[in-house]
Motif scaffolding. Structure first.
Motif, PDB file in Angstrom:
ATOM      1  N   GLU A  14       0.829  -1.214   0.000  1.00 36.11           N
ATOM      2  CA  GLU A  14       0.000   0.000   0.000  1.00 36.11           C
ATOM      3  C   GLU A  14       0.862   1.262   0.000  1.00 36.11           C
ATOM      4  N   ARG A  15       1.944   1.246   0.744  1.00 32.75           N
ATOM      5  CA  ARG A  15       2.837   2.398   0.811  1.00 32.75           C
ATOM      6  C   ARG A  15       3.460   2.668  -0.555  1.00 32.75           C
ATOM      7  N   ARG A  16       3.911   1.599  -1.237  1.00 33.80           N
ATOM      8  CA  ARG A  16       4.522   1.779  -2.558  1.00 33.80           C
ATOM      9  C   ARG A  16       3.485   2.274  -3.568  1.00 33.80           C
ATOM     10  N   LYS A  17       2.283   1.747  -3.481  1.00 36.59           N
ATOM     11  CA  LYS A  17       1.216   2.184  -4.392  1.00 36.59           C
ATOM     12  C   LYS A  17       0.964   3.681  -4.226  1.00 36.59           C
ATOM     13  N   SER A  18       0.911   4.152  -2.981  1.00 39.24           N
ATOM     14  CA  SER A  18       0.702   5.581  -2.716  1.00 39.24           C
ATOM     15  C   SER A  18       1.864   6.417  -3.256  1.00 39.24           C
ATOM     16  N   ALA A  19       3.092   5.931  -3.068  1.00 38.17           N
ATOM     17  CA  ALA A  19       4.266   6.657  -3.576  1.00 38.17           C
ATOM     18  C   ALA A  19       4.233   6.733  -5.097  1.00 38.17           C
ATOM     19  N   PHE A  20       3.845   5.645  -5.749  1.00 38.49           N
ATOM     20  CA  PHE A  20       3.743   5.629  -7.206  1.00 38.49           C
ATOM     21  C   PHE A  20       2.706   6.642  -7.681  1.00 38.49           C
ATOM     22  N   GLU A  21       1.552   6.675  -6.997  1.00 43.66           N
ATOM     23  CA  GLU A  21       0.507   7.624  -7.379  1.00 43.66           C
ATOM     24  C   GLU A  21       0.959   9.061  -7.178  1.00 43.66           C
ATOM     25  N   LEU A  22       1.759   9.301  -6.167  1.00 42.02           N
ATOM     26  CA  LEU A  22       2.250  10.642  -5.874  1.00 42.02           C
ATOM     27  C   LEU A  22       3.338  11.089  -6.854  1.00 42.02           C
ATOM     28  N   ALA A 127      17.774   0.732   6.777  1.00 40.16           N
ATOM     29  CA  ALA A 127      19.104   1.336   6.639  1.00 40.16           C
ATOM     30  C   ALA A 127      20.222   0.301   6.626  1.00 40.16           C
ATOM     31  N   ARG A 128      19.958  -0.904   7.139  1.00 42.99           N
ATOM     32  CA  ARG A 128      20.972  -1.960   7.145  1.00 42.99           C
ATOM     33  C   ARG A 128      21.089  -2.650   5.794  1.00 42.99           C
ATOM     34  N   GLY A 129      20.136  -2.393   4.899  1.00 48.72           N
ATOM     35  CA  GLY A 129      20.176  -3.020   3.581  1.00 48.72           C
ATOM     36  C   GLY A 129      19.303  -4.245   3.451  1.00 48.72           C
ATOM     37  N   TYR A 130      18.469  -4.489   4.432  1.00 44.94           N
ATOM     38  CA  TYR A 130      17.541  -5.612   4.301  1.00 44.94           C
ATOM     39  C   TYR A 130      16.277  -5.131   3.615  1.00 44.94           C
ATOM     40  N   ARG A 131      15.667  -6.030   2.854  1.00 40.47           N
ATOM     41  CA  ARG A 131      14.502  -5.671   2.052  1.00 40.47           C
ATOM     42  C   ARG A 131      13.418  -6.721   2.191  1.00 40.47           C
ATOM     43  N   ILE A 132      12.231  -6.289   1.867  1.00 39.73           N
ATOM     44  CA  ILE A 132      11.097  -7.201   1.722  1.00 39.73           C
ATOM     45  C   ILE A 132      10.732  -7.170   0.251  1.00 39.73           C
ATOM     46  N   GLY A 133      10.652  -8.337  -0.353  1.00 36.24           N
ATOM     47  CA  GLY A 133      10.184  -8.455  -1.724  1.00 36.24           C
ATOM     48  C   GLY A 133       8.827  -9.128  -1.715  1.00 36.24           C
ATOM     49  N   TYR A 134       8.534  -9.866  -2.759  1.00 35.24           N
ATOM     50  CA  TYR A 134       7.235 -10.521  -2.861  1.00 35.24           C
ATOM     51  C   TYR A 134       7.180 -11.845  -2.111  1.00 35.24           C
ATOM     52  N   GLU A 161       9.647   6.776   0.337  1.00 34.03           N
ATOM     53  CA  GLU A 161       8.581   6.366   1.256  1.00 34.03           C
ATOM     54  C   GLU A 161       8.607   4.879   1.598  1.00 34.03           C
ATOM     55  N   GLN A 162       9.420   4.094   0.912  1.00 37.23           N
ATOM     56  CA  GLN A 162       9.477   2.655   1.169  1.00 37.23           C
ATOM     57  C   GLN A 162      10.426   2.287   2.310  1.00 37.23           C
ATOM     58  N   ARG A 163      11.127   3.272   2.837  1.00 39.02           N
ATOM     59  CA  ARG A 163      12.055   3.005   3.944  1.00 39.02           C
ATOM     60  C   ARG A 163      11.261   2.761   5.235  1.00 39.02           C
ATOM     61  N   VAL A 164      11.674   1.738   5.968  1.00 36.64           N
ATOM     62  CA  VAL A 164      11.072   1.413   7.262  1.00 36.64           C
ATOM     63  C   VAL A 164      12.183   1.346   8.306  1.00 36.64           C
ATOM     64  N   ASP A 165      11.799   1.343   9.572  1.00 33.32           N
ATOM     65  CA  ASP A 165      12.795   1.302  10.644  1.00 33.32           C
ATOM     66  C   ASP A 165      13.595   0.011  10.631  1.00 33.32           C
ATOM     67  N   ALA A 166      12.906  -1.114  10.475  1.00 35.40           N
ATOM     68  CA  ALA A 166      13.604  -2.408  10.482  1.00 35.40           C
ATOM     69  C   ALA A 166      12.792  -3.446   9.720  1.00 35.40           C
ATOM     70  N   VAL A 167      13.488  -4.219   8.913  1.00 34.81           N
ATOM     71  CA  VAL A 167      12.895  -5.342   8.196  1.00 34.81           C
ATOM     72  C   VAL A 167      13.225  -6.603   9.000  1.00 34.81           C
ATOM     73  N   PRO A 168      12.231  -7.465   9.253  1.00 36.67           N
ATOM     74  CA  PRO A 168      12.528  -8.741   9.916  1.00 36.67           C
ATOM     75  C   PRO A 168      13.496  -9.552   9.053  1.00 36.67           C
ATOM     76  N   VAL A 169      14.513 -10.132   9.687  1.00 41.86           N
ATOM     77  CA  VAL A 169      15.581 -10.802   8.950  1.00 41.86           C
ATOM     78  C   VAL A 169      15.666 -12.273   9.327  1.00 41.86           C
ATOM     79  N   GLU A 170      15.829 -13.107   8.293  1.00 40.21           N
ATOM     80  CA  GLU A 170      16.069 -14.531   8.489  1.00 40.21           C
ATOM     81  C   GLU A 170      17.459 -14.858   7.946  1.00 40.21           C
ATOM     82  N   SER A 171      17.963 -16.026   8.275  1.00 42.36           N
ATOM     83  CA  SER A 171      19.351 -16.382   7.952  1.00 42.36           C
ATOM     84  C   SER A 171      19.659 -16.338   6.455  1.00 42.36           C
ATOM     85  N   TYR A 172      18.688 -16.565   5.611  1.00 41.80           N
ATOM     86  CA  TYR A 172      18.928 -16.611   4.166  1.00 41.80           C
ATOM     87  C   TYR A 172      18.787 -15.248   3.488  1.00 41.80           C
ATOM     88  N   ASP A 173      18.366 -14.223   4.211  1.00 46.15           N
ATOM     89  CA  ASP A 173      18.167 -12.905   3.603  1.00 46.15           C
ATOM     90  C   ASP A 173      19.501 -12.260   3.244  1.00 46.15           C
TER      91      ASP A 173
END
Length: 191
Positions: A14-22, A127-134, A161-173
């Motif tokens: 939803e956040r990315r959709k709003s940023a795209f519209e903006l 900011a650590r470089g972790y991301r959430i994809g699909y 606008e896609q930056r968040v405080d922290a992305v949950p991280v697993e060992s394979y990320d």
């Protein structure tokens, strides 16, 4: 962990959709204007982009600029569930074939390459470089494979606008080295 990622993914869509519209296509032009000079990469290096879908920032303007600067280009091809992406040589104007989720991929006659720089789509980043994809893990597996072969720089392309405080991280990320937003490049740091 899976639930935390699922919740973040839903909010990030939803956040990315709003940023795209903006911002619309202007965000892609601003990213292209930054280029990749911050890397100090030399012409001839292979940069793998992606064919944007839905409201992702479109890397095409950046890729066109990189080509004019002498970089070699590639785009990903899916090899199947649970497998890393295969990168094939590509140039603007090349014929493409439709694949899963409507993603355009280079044709099979294009040679496989191992890129020096990988541009990565995302839903959210920290900011650590972790991301959430699909959630398919394609880029994590791809970066892990490439990083076993040679030094590779991973750059996420995102709206600010896609930056968040922290992305949950697993060992394979796999971490991104940089995130390029319309307001400029962000170097990802351990913290």
């Amino acid at each position: 962990m899976a639930d935390a990622k699922k919740e973040l993914r839903a909010a990030a869509i939803e956040r990315r959709k709003s940023a795209f519209e903006l911002h619309g296509p202007e965000a892609s032009r601003r990213i292209a204007a930054h280029g990749l000079d911050f890397l100090g990469a030399s012409a001839g290096a292979v940069v793998s982009g992606f064919a944007a879908i839905r409201d992702e920032i479109n890397p095409a303007p950046l890729m066109t600029w990189l080509r004019a600067e002498g970089f070699r280009l590639a785009l990903p091809v899916m090899q199947g569930r649970g497998k890393p992406l295969l990168m094939r040589s590509w140039a603007p104007g090349d014929a493409m074939s439709p694949a899963a989720w409507g993603i355009a991929e280079p044709l099979d006659d294009k040679p496989h390459v191992d890129p020096d720089v990988v541009l990565v789509p995302l839903l959210a980043f920290d900011a650590r470089g972790y991301r959430i994809g699909y959630g398919g893990g394609y880029y994590d597996r791809t970066l892990q494979r490439l990083r076993k072969l040679k030094p590779v720089v991973a750059i996420g392309l995102a709206y600010d606008e896609q930056r968040v405080d922290a992305v949950p991280v697993e060992s394979y990320d796999e971490r991104l080295d940089w995130v390029l937003t319309p307001s400029g490049p962000l170097h990802c740091l351990d913290s």
